[in-house]
Scaffold this active site. Sequence first.
Site, short mmCIF file in Angstrom:
data_model
loop_
_atom_site.label_atom_id
_atom_site.label_comp_id
_atom_site.label_asym_id
_atom_site.label_seq_id
_atom_site.Cartn_x
_atom_site.Cartn_y
_atom_site.Cartn_z
N TYR A 187 -0.96 -11.99 -38.88
CA TYR A 187 -1.47 -13.32 -38.99
C TYR A 187 -0.45 -14.01 -39.49
CZ TYR A 187 -6.18 -11.52 -38.34
OH TYR A 187 -7.41 -10.91 -37.80
N GLN A 245 -15.42 -26.37 -45.44
CA GLN A 245 -16.09 -25.35 -44.32
C GLN A 245 -16.55 -24.32 -45.18
OE1 GLN A 245 -12.63 -24.68 -42.08
NE2 GLN A 245 -13.10 -26.40 -40.24
N1 LIG Z 1 -9.76 -7.87 -35.71
C1 LIG Z 1 -9.10 -8.55 -34.68
O1 LIG Z 1 -8.78 -8.41 -33.68
C2 LIG Z 1 -9.77 -10.14 -35.20
C3 LIG Z 1 -9.39 -11.08 -34.24
C4 LIG Z 1 -9.88 -12.46 -34.59
C5 LIG Z 1 -10.17 -12.74 -35.58
N2 LIG Z 1 -10.27 -11.74 -36.58
C6 LIG Z 1 -10.70 -12.14 -38.13
O2 LIG Z 1 -12.00 -12.54 -38.26
C7 LIG Z 1 -11.79 -13.72 -38.80
C8 LIG Z 1 -12.96 -14.86 -38.11
O3 LIG Z 1 -12.54 -15.27 -36.72
P1 LIG Z 1 -11.97 -16.49 -36.33
O4 LIG Z 1 -11.22 -17.24 -37.66
O5 LIG Z 1 -11.02 -16.38 -35.29
O6 LIG Z 1 -12.94 -17.45 -35.83
P2 LIG Z 1 -14.33 -17.89 -36.20
O7 LIG Z 1 -14.74 -17.41 -37.82
O8 LIG Z 1 -15.38 -17.86 -35.45
O9 LIG Z 1 -14.10 -19.38 -36.44
C9 LIG Z 1 -13.12 -20.04 -37.41
C10 LIG Z 1 -12.93 -21.22 -37.03
O10 LIG Z 1 -14.08 -22.22 -37.10
C11 LIG Z 1 -13.95 -23.56 -37.35
N3 LIG Z 1 -14.99 -23.58 -38.83
C12 LIG Z 1 -15.50 -22.81 -39.57
N4 LIG Z 1 -16.22 -23.34 -40.18
C13 LIG Z 1 -16.80 -24.28 -39.77
C14 LIG Z 1 -17.92 -25.09 -40.03
N5 LIG Z 1 -18.48 -24.98 -40.98
N6 LIG Z 1 -17.80 -26.30 -39.37
C15 LIG Z 1 -17.19 -26.75 -38.22
N7 LIG Z 1 -16.12 -25.73 -37.92
C16 LIG Z 1 -15.99 -24.50 -38.77
C17 LIG Z 1 -12.62 -23.79 -38.16
O11 LIG Z 1 -11.77 -24.18 -37.31
P3 LIG Z 1 -10.93 -25.61 -37.68
O12 LIG Z 1 -10.51 -25.23 -38.92
O13 LIG Z 1 -9.78 -25.71 -36.55
O14 LIG Z 1 -11.87 -26.68 -37.56
C18 LIG Z 1 -12.34 -22.09 -38.37
O15 LIG Z 1 -10.79 -21.94 -38.48
C19 LIG Z 1 -10.45 -14.02 -38.43
O16 LIG Z 1 -10.00 -15.19 -39.41
C20 LIG Z 1 -9.83 -13.02 -38.91
O17 LIG Z 1 -9.74 -12.55 -40.14
C21 LIG Z 1 -9.86 -10.32 -36.36
#
Ligand SMILES: NC(=O)c1ccc[n+]([C@@H]2O[C@H](COP(=O)([O-])OP(=O)(O)OC[C@H]3O[C@@H](n4cnc5c(N)ncnc54)[C@H](OP(=O)(O)O)[C@@H]3O)[C@@H](O)[C@H]2O)c1
Length: 311
Positions: free
Chosen positions: A57, A284
């Site tokens: 990351y 958030q």
């Molecule tokens: N193992 C793997 O291969 C893998 C792959 C992907 C992710 N991950 C892990 O899983 C975590 C979660 O996935 P993700 O961060 O990709 O996606 P997510 O949790 O589905 O979405 C996060 C994004 O949603 C938005 N958000 C969050 N809370 C919100 C709210 N209350 N209202 C409106 N928008 C909101 C923000 O975007 P904005 O800030 O742009 O508004 C935030 O960055 C990652 O951070 C990582 O630690 C692991």
Amino acid sequence: MVTREFGSSGLRVSALALGCWPIAGVGWTGVNEQDSLATIRQALDVGINFVDTAYMYGLGGESEILVGKAIAGRRAEVVLATKCGVHWDGGKAVRDSSSARIQEECEASLRRLNVDAIDLYQVHAPDPGTSFQETAQALERLLRQGKIRAIGVSNFDVAQMQEFSRHAPLHSLQPAYSMIRREIERDILPYCEEHRIGVCVYCPLERGLLTDGIRPGESYPAEDSRRQNSNFLGDSFARTRQMVMRLQSIARENGMTLAQLVLNWTVHQPGVTVAIVGATRPHQVLENAHALGRSLTADQMERIRKIVESR
Ligand SMILES: NC(=O)c1ccc[n+]([C@@H]2O[C@H](COP(=O)([O-])OP(=O)(O)OC[C@H]3O[C@@H](n4cnc5c(N)ncnc54)[C@H](OP(=O)(O)O)[C@@H]3O)[C@@H](O)[C@H]2O)c1
């Protein structure tokens, strides 16, 4: 904050974890160090004790460095999870879970995070060039050395977990899961439940798509990877928008935001231990942390199930 036993790891974790991919700023726009540090600290302040990051990351481990800074002086409050086995090489993500590479990545992560041990060390994705035996034994060696406290894998299927666990204890799995990506319900979640493997699902909000801020891909800046993500485009986006509008009316009935309803639903699915939620700003985290403060009734859960299944 609701806490849960994390499989057989001996760790007790909050049912919501903070995902620290977005704060690395690669493929994401609008992030800055001040907000990122405040976001991590906000999570700890509201009882989110589980923080998930990864070497990859950021092009140079930026997310781990930020996490290390944010938790300085608060180590005891955190269950710290990071990942190995995928690194950047000239802008390309390369999988390498060889023994020497894992040992080296772990030591570098400990330095970036500025801690003596990592609570949960996860193989980021299967590496077709290395046997699961070699990777599992490398992690078990780190466990014996006291550099890590539990072993996890990410993006593994059942056969891959079975092979891995022949050579080392397997405490957790990190798979993708959301209302629009439910493939793991078929065999992965039941397998993990049966074998006491903690499951921390990623992307429950589909990177912001399953929130009240739902936006089409075209609305993101050119350097934001959501602009090209097929979930944010065309028919897939239109179907999700329809689903979201129907879910929003249930959320309103319950005095919840859509993100809160989605997270509440996610952590109550059978076999799911934790939902890892990314955030870039403290507000958030505050909104998401309150997702579990209200209950959805059995009738509402049933209506949500029908809406999700009809997307
Ligand atoms: N193992 C793997 O291969 C893998 C792959 C992907 C992710 N991950 C892990 O899983 C975590 C979660 O996935 P993700 O961060 O990709 O996606 P997510 O949790 O589905 O979405 C996060 C994004 O949603 C938005 N958000 C969050 N809370 C919100 C709210 N209350 N209202 C409106 N928008 C909101 C923000 O975007 P904005 O800030 O742009 O508004 C935030 O960055 C990652 O951070 C990582 O630690 C692991």
